[in-house]
Design a protein around this motif. Structure first.
Motif, PDB file in Angstrom:
ATOM      1  N   PHE A 151       0.830  -1.203   0.000  1.00  0.00           N
ATOM      2  CA  PHE A 151       0.000   0.000   0.000  1.00  0.00           C
ATOM      3  C   PHE A 151       0.867   1.257   0.000  1.00  0.00           C
ATOM      4  CE2 PHE A 151      -3.528  -2.445   2.434  1.00  0.00           C
ATOM      5  CZ  PHE A 151      -3.949  -3.013   1.232  1.00  0.00           C
ATOM      6  N   ALA A 152       1.935   1.266   0.802  1.00  0.00           N
ATOM      7  CA  ALA A 152       2.777   2.458   0.906  1.00  0.00           C
ATOM      8  C   ALA A 152       3.580   2.714  -0.363  1.00  0.00           C
ATOM      9  CB  ALA A 152       3.725   2.306   2.096  1.00  0.00           C
ATOM     10  N   ASN A 153       3.886   1.677  -1.117  1.00  0.00           N
ATOM     11  CA  ASN A 153       4.690   1.817  -2.335  1.00  0.00           C
ATOM     12  C   ASN A 153       3.877   1.592  -3.601  1.00  0.00           C
ATOM     13  OD1 ASN A 153       7.755   1.962  -1.402  1.00  0.00           O
ATOM     14  ND2 ASN A 153       6.732   0.483  -0.065  1.00  0.00           N
ATOM     15  N   ALA A 154       2.569   1.802  -3.502  1.00  0.00           N
ATOM     16  CA  ALA A 154       1.710   1.516  -4.652  1.00  0.00           C
ATOM     17  C   ALA A 154       1.958   2.456  -5.821  1.00  0.00           C
ATOM     18  CB  ALA A 154       0.241   1.588  -4.234  1.00  0.00           C
ATOM     19  N   ASP A 155       2.419   3.682  -5.555  1.00  0.00           N
ATOM     20  CA  ASP A 155       2.568   4.682  -6.613  1.00  0.00           C
ATOM     21  C   ASP A 155       3.991   4.772  -7.164  1.00  0.00           C
ATOM     22  OD1 ASP A 155      -0.105   5.319  -6.248  1.00  0.00           O
ATOM     23  OD2 ASP A 155       0.360   6.852  -4.738  1.00  0.00           O
ATOM     24  N   VAL A 156       4.883   3.927  -6.717  1.00  0.00           N
ATOM     25  CA  VAL A 156       6.265   3.975  -7.192  1.00  0.00           C
ATOM     26  C   VAL A 156       6.653   2.607  -7.737  1.00  0.00           C
ATOM     27  CG1 VAL A 156       6.947   5.806  -5.604  1.00  0.00           C
ATOM     28  CG2 VAL A 156       7.126   3.430  -4.878  1.00  0.00           C
ATOM     29  N   LYS A 157       7.622   2.610  -8.646  1.00  0.00           N
ATOM     30  CA  LYS A 157       8.056   1.351  -9.244  1.00  0.00           C
ATOM     31  C   LYS A 157       8.992   0.574  -8.323  1.00  0.00           C
ATOM     32  CE  LYS A 157       7.591   2.979 -14.021  1.00  0.00           C
ATOM     33  NZ  LYS A 157       8.278   3.197 -15.306  1.00  0.00           N
ATOM     34  N   THR A 158       9.804   1.274  -7.570  1.00  0.00           N
ATOM     35  CA  THR A 158      10.727   0.620  -6.648  1.00  0.00           C
ATOM     36  C   THR A 158      10.410   1.048  -5.223  1.00  0.00           C
ATOM     37  OG1 THR A 158      12.336   2.415  -6.897  1.00  0.00           O
ATOM     38  CG2 THR A 158      12.553   0.511  -8.377  1.00  0.00           C
ATOM     39  N   HIS A 159      10.626   0.145  -4.303  1.00  0.00           N
ATOM     40  CA  HIS A 159      10.343   0.437  -2.899  1.00  0.00           C
ATOM     41  C   HIS A 159      11.410   1.368  -2.336  1.00  0.00           C
ATOM     42  CE1 HIS A 159       7.877  -3.087  -3.627  1.00  0.00           C
ATOM     43  NE2 HIS A 159       7.287  -2.917  -2.456  1.00  0.00           N
ATOM     44  N   THR A 160      10.952   2.391  -1.613  1.00  0.00           N
ATOM     45  CA  THR A 160      11.871   3.339  -0.986  1.00  0.00           C
ATOM     46  C   THR A 160      11.794   3.201   0.529  1.00  0.00           C
ATOM     47  OG1 THR A 160      10.185   5.084  -0.905  1.00  0.00           O
ATOM     48  CG2 THR A 160      11.546   4.936  -2.903  1.00  0.00           C
ATOM     49  N   VAL A 161      12.880   3.599   1.182  1.00  0.00           N
ATOM     50  CA  VAL A 161      12.925   3.497   2.642  1.00  0.00           C
ATOM     51  C   VAL A 161      11.892   4.412   3.288  1.00  0.00           C
ATOM     52  CG1 VAL A 161      14.377   3.810   4.670  1.00  0.00           C
ATOM     53  CG2 VAL A 161      15.354   2.850   2.581  1.00  0.00           C
ATOM     54  N   ALA A 162      11.671   5.598   2.702  1.00  0.00           N
ATOM     55  CA  ALA A 162      10.689   6.532   3.275  1.00  0.00           C
ATOM     56  C   ALA A 162       9.295   5.919   3.260  1.00  0.00           C
ATOM     57  CB  ALA A 162      10.711   7.850   2.495  1.00  0.00           C
ATOM     58  N   ASN A 163       8.933   5.300   2.137  1.00  0.00           N
ATOM     59  CA  ASN A 163       7.638   4.630   2.083  1.00  0.00           C
ATOM     60  C   ASN A 163       7.591   3.438   3.029  1.00  0.00           C
ATOM     61  OD1 ASN A 163       6.616   6.415   0.174  1.00  0.00           O
ATOM     62  ND2 ASN A 163       7.324   5.178  -1.560  1.00  0.00           N
ATOM     63  N   GLY A 164       8.736   2.764   3.165  1.00  0.00           N
ATOM     64  CA  GLY A 164       8.790   1.660   4.117  1.00  0.00           C
ATOM     65  C   GLY A 164       8.574   2.134   5.547  1.00  0.00           C
ATOM     66  N   ILE A 165       9.121   3.314   5.880  1.00  0.00           N
ATOM     67  CA  ILE A 165       8.887   3.882   7.217  1.00  0.00           C
ATOM     68  C   ILE A 165       7.409   4.149   7.432  1.00  0.00           C
ATOM     69  CG2 ILE A 165       9.333   5.871   8.697  1.00  0.00           C
ATOM     70  CD1 ILE A 165      11.718   4.054   8.468  1.00  0.00           C
ATOM     71  N   ASN A 166       6.739   4.695   6.406  1.00  0.00           N
ATOM     72  CA  ASN A 166       5.292   4.925   6.520  1.00  0.00           C
ATOM     73  C   ASN A 166       4.534   3.614   6.722  1.00  0.00           C
ATOM     74  OD1 ASN A 166       5.657   7.696   6.138  1.00  0.00           O
ATOM     75  ND2 ASN A 166       5.477   7.516   3.894  1.00  0.00           N
ATOM     76  N   ALA A 167       4.949   2.580   5.995  1.00  0.00           N
ATOM     77  CA  ALA A 167       4.312   1.271   6.184  1.00  0.00           C
ATOM     78  C   ALA A 167       4.556   0.739   7.584  1.00  0.00           C
ATOM     79  CB  ALA A 167       4.838   0.285   5.136  1.00  0.00           C
ATOM     80  N   GLY A 168       5.776   0.964   8.104  1.00  0.00           N
ATOM     81  CA  GLY A 168       6.066   0.529   9.468  1.00  0.00           C
ATOM     82  C   GLY A 168       5.216   1.247  10.503  1.00  0.00           C
ATOM     83  N   VAL A 169       4.993   2.539  10.297  1.00  0.00           N
ATOM     84  CA  VAL A 169       4.123   3.291  11.212  1.00  0.00           C
ATOM     85  C   VAL A 169       2.695   2.757  11.139  1.00  0.00           C
ATOM     86  CG1 VAL A 169       3.126   5.556  11.680  1.00  0.00           C
ATOM     87  CG2 VAL A 169       5.556   5.360  11.122  1.00  0.00           C
ATOM     88  N   ASN A 170       2.224   2.446   9.928  1.00  0.00           N
ATOM     89  CA  ASN A 170       0.892   1.854   9.788  1.00  0.00           C
ATOM     90  C   ASN A 170       0.822   0.492  10.479  1.00  0.00           C
ATOM     91  OD1 ASN A 170      -0.068   4.027   8.270  1.00  0.00           O
ATOM     92  ND2 ASN A 170       0.572   3.107   6.332  1.00  0.00           N
ATOM     93  N   MET A 171       1.927  -0.247  10.414  1.00  0.00           N
ATOM     94  CA  MET A 171       1.984  -1.530  11.117  1.00  0.00           C
ATOM     95  C   MET A 171       1.886  -1.315  12.624  1.00  0.00           C
ATOM     96  SD  MET A 171       2.249  -4.818  10.642  1.00  0.00           S
ATOM     97  CE  MET A 171       2.632  -6.297  11.578  1.00  0.00           C
ATOM     98  N   CYS A 172       2.528  -0.274  13.114  1.00  0.00           N
ATOM     99  CA  CYS A 172       2.448   0.062  14.547  1.00  0.00           C
ATOM    100  C   CYS A 172       1.011   0.369  14.945  1.00  0.00           C
ATOM    101  CB  CYS A 172       3.359   1.243  14.847  1.00  0.00           C
ATOM    102  SG  CYS A 172       3.137   1.954  16.503  1.00  0.00           S
ATOM    103  N   ILE A 173       0.323   1.169  14.152  1.00  0.00           N
ATOM    104  CA  ILE A 173      -1.070   1.516  14.463  1.00  0.00           C
ATOM    105  C   ILE A 173      -1.943   0.275  14.452  1.00  0.00           C
ATOM    106  CG2 ILE A 173      -3.062   2.832  13.673  1.00  0.00           C
ATOM    107  CD1 ILE A 173      -1.098   4.899  12.537  1.00  0.00           C
ATOM    108  N   LEU A 174      -1.764  -0.562  13.430  1.00  0.00           N
ATOM    109  CA  LEU A 174      -2.572  -1.778  13.300  1.00  0.00           C
ATOM    110  C   LEU A 174      -2.352  -2.711  14.492  1.00  0.00           C
ATOM    111  CD1 LEU A 174      -3.268  -3.856  10.171  1.00  0.00           C
ATOM    112  CD2 LEU A 174      -2.125  -4.995  12.057  1.00  0.00           C
ATOM    113  N   MET A 175      -1.093  -2.955  14.837  1.00  0.00           N
ATOM    114  CA  MET A 175      -0.804  -3.864  15.940  1.00  0.00           C
ATOM    115  C   MET A 175      -1.235  -3.282  17.285  1.00  0.00           C
ATOM    116  SD  MET A 175       0.402  -6.651  14.715  1.00  0.00           S
ATOM    117  CE  MET A 175       1.026  -7.384  16.213  1.00  0.00           C
ATOM    118  N   SER A 176      -1.062  -1.987  17.473  1.00  0.00           N
ATOM    119  CA  SER A 176      -1.450  -1.365  18.739  1.00  0.00           C
ATOM    120  C   SER A 176      -2.953  -1.464  18.968  1.00  0.00           C
ATOM    121  CB  SER A 176      -1.002   0.092  18.767  1.00  0.00           C
ATOM    122  OG  SER A 176       0.402   0.197  18.650  1.00  0.00           O
TER     123      SER A 176
END
Length: 531
Positions: A151-176
């Motif tokens: 979901f975080a990297n849906a608009d880019v062809k390659t995965h970036t660390v910044a988008n990965g950080i956003n995905a990690g924050v979403n993972m934190c919200i989901l798990m919390s």
């Protein structure tokens, strides 16, 4: 005259056809036939005196789940992040048959299951543990983090660390949110199930409802197109999963006789190991090309787990005869109140929080650490293979720890064993911080799996040995389980804050190292309490 004689014969004919009475048929049985009607024979004063002197029988009331030590011990084993047989610390239950002259072959209601029913318990509960651990490990370790990453990297062809950080924050919200929902739902559903009176028993209706709810929302996970919708569906799935797990833990604690509790617990722990390994292997093999199908399979298996738990073991006893009491707020909040009569409770709280927080940091974001942090994430295939290898190493080392626990504790004190386990946990974080390679990840998993398994077992032993009044064992273990959930919540949030500020997932190794160092300091400071 003839008419009168005919009439007299007609009148006598019915009396001649009637049966002759039995001899002494008019006998009055003393105390039975001559018993007076007390409502009429007694005066109002007499009735009041009888009511005052009458013995009132106490209605049959089943023991609440939160007070049942074996129920809470089963719940602790099932909710452990790394299943291990060593965590099955013998729990002192004052109602156990081994503490009095009762038959250890009967369950909590006094029923003696047959040999075939005991075998069905082993098969049913073990297979259910396998399926549940399979599904939850596959979802939480691989499939859900990858879905958020996509979901975080849906608009880019390659995965970036910044988008990965956003995905990690979403993972934190989901798990919390999932952890909070689990804590609240478990407390409420446990109290409500104690007051359930049906022909199916107290736990079976809740197990059925939780299974249906969990399976339906597991099926809905692949259809989510945003992180928000995935979080909402995950929260409802955790609600059903908490109800399902609570019911299953209570059924095992109440239906299994004392004699067979150890063997059934061992089989369940082994199947939890196998389910976790198979779940990671299945998820990593399916994630790169068909995550939707993998999540659908997880939903099917979760439904199958509930069906197995209801159908294979013996049917739960009816609860219609039990006394219904009023549900009190104190029953719902009992798992969140500090218990009384526990030595060194402050030290126990800190240790449990640190262990659970370290486990959460190590396991929640492991996909992001592998894919973004170490440099092996050039392809999904390489990252998934590394993740599968880490899972195998971690669970194998946890199994080794469960085997070595008894020999280790037999030759050293609890303090020494705790200190060495904390040292292994610190070494795992150091390997992750210094060796930014696949070897470093494997060493991180090996030391971490061994240490966390040892710490979980030793910490539970410390809790059991610190309880002064065995009548409160169940309530203490319920609070300990709430502490574990609170520690997981702390670890998830702390990890997200650190890697968001640092901008790199490798900083999670620093968090794990800091928590491990804090744990060792607490153990050293409280040395006299664990000797």
């Amino acid at each position: 005259m003839s008419n009168q004689s005919n009439n007299s014969e007609q009148e006598q004919q019915p009396s001649q056809s009637a049966p002759r009475p039995f001899p002494n048929s008019d006998y009055i049985r003393p105390g039975i036939d001559d018993r007076p009607d007390l409502d009429e024979a007694l005066s109002a004063a007499d009735k009041a005196a009888v009511a005052r002197l009458a013995v009132r029988q106490k209605p049959v009331t089943a023991e609440p789940a939160i007070s049942h030590p074996e129920v809470q011990a089963t719940a602790l084993a099932e909710s452990s992040g790394i299943p291990n047989a060593a965590a099955d610390e013998p729990i002192p239950d004052v109602n156990s048959a081994f503490f009095d002259m009762r038959d250890p072959m009967v369950d909590s209601t006094g029923y003696r299951p047959t040999s075939s029913q005991v075998l069905n318990m082993k098969i049913g509960f073990s297979l259910c543990a396998f399926l549940i651990s399979f599904v939850m490990v596959a979802l939480t370790v691989v499939l859900v983090p990858m879905q958020l990453d996509m979901f975080a990297n849906a608009d880019v062809k390659t995965h970036t660390v910044a988008n990965g950080i956003n995905a990690g924050v979403n993972m934190c919200i989901l798990m919390s949110i999932g952890i909070v929902v689990t804590m609240l739902t478990t407390a409420l559903a446990s109290a409500l199930s104690d007051h359930t009176r049906t022909i199916l028993g107290r736990r079976t209706p809740w197990l059925f409802a939780g299974t249906v709810l969990t399976g339906l929302f597991a099926f809905a996970l692949p259809s989510c197109s945003t992180a928000v919708s995935l979080t909402i569906v995950w929260a409802f799935m955790q609600l059903g999963y908490a109800i399902m797990l609570m019911s299953l833990s209570a059924m095992i604690g109440e239906m299994v006789p004392d004699k067979f509790r150890g063997s059934i617990a061992t089989w369940r722990d082994v199947m939890m190991f196998a389910g976790s390994l198979c779940g990671v292997a299945f998820a990593t093999s399916m994630a790169s090309h068909s995550r939707v199908l993998a999540m659908a399979v997880c939903g099917i298996l979760m439904l199958a787990a509930g069906v197995v738990a209801v159908v294979v073991p013996p049917r739960e006893h009816s609860s219609e005869y039990l006394h219904v009491s009023t549900l009190k707020t104190s029953s719902v909040l009992a798992a969140f109140r500090p218990p009384h009569g526990v030595r060194n409770w402050g030290w126990i709280v800190v240790i449990r929080l640190l262990i659970s927080a370290t486990l959460a940091v190590s396991a929640t974001y492991i996909w992001f650490v592998v894919f973004y942090g170490i440099g092996v994430g050039t392809s999904f295939t390489t990252s998934l293979a590394t993740l599968a290898a880490m899972a195998v190493v971690a669970y194998v080392m946890a199994a080794v720890a469960s085997v070595l626990l008894d020999p280790i504790t037999a030759h050293m004190s609890n303090f020494t064993a705790l200190w060495l386990s904390g040292l292994c946990l610190l070494l795992s974080a150091i390997c992750g911080m210094t060796l930014h390679t696949q070897i470093g990840l494997l060493l991180f998993a090996a030391f971490g799996g061994f240490a966390l398994s040892m710490l979980d077992s030793l910490a539970q032993s410390v809790v059991v040995n610190s309880i002064e009044d065995l009548q409160h064992t169940g309530r203490v273990l319920a609070v300990v389980r709430s502490l574990d959930n609170a520690g997981r919540l702390i670890g998830v949030i702390a990890g997200a804050i650190v890697f968001s500020l640092a901008g790199a997932f490798t900083s999670l190794f620093t968090v794990a190292g800091a928590l491990s160092a804090a744990l060792m300091l607490v153990i050293i400071a409280g040395r006299k309490h664990f000797a």
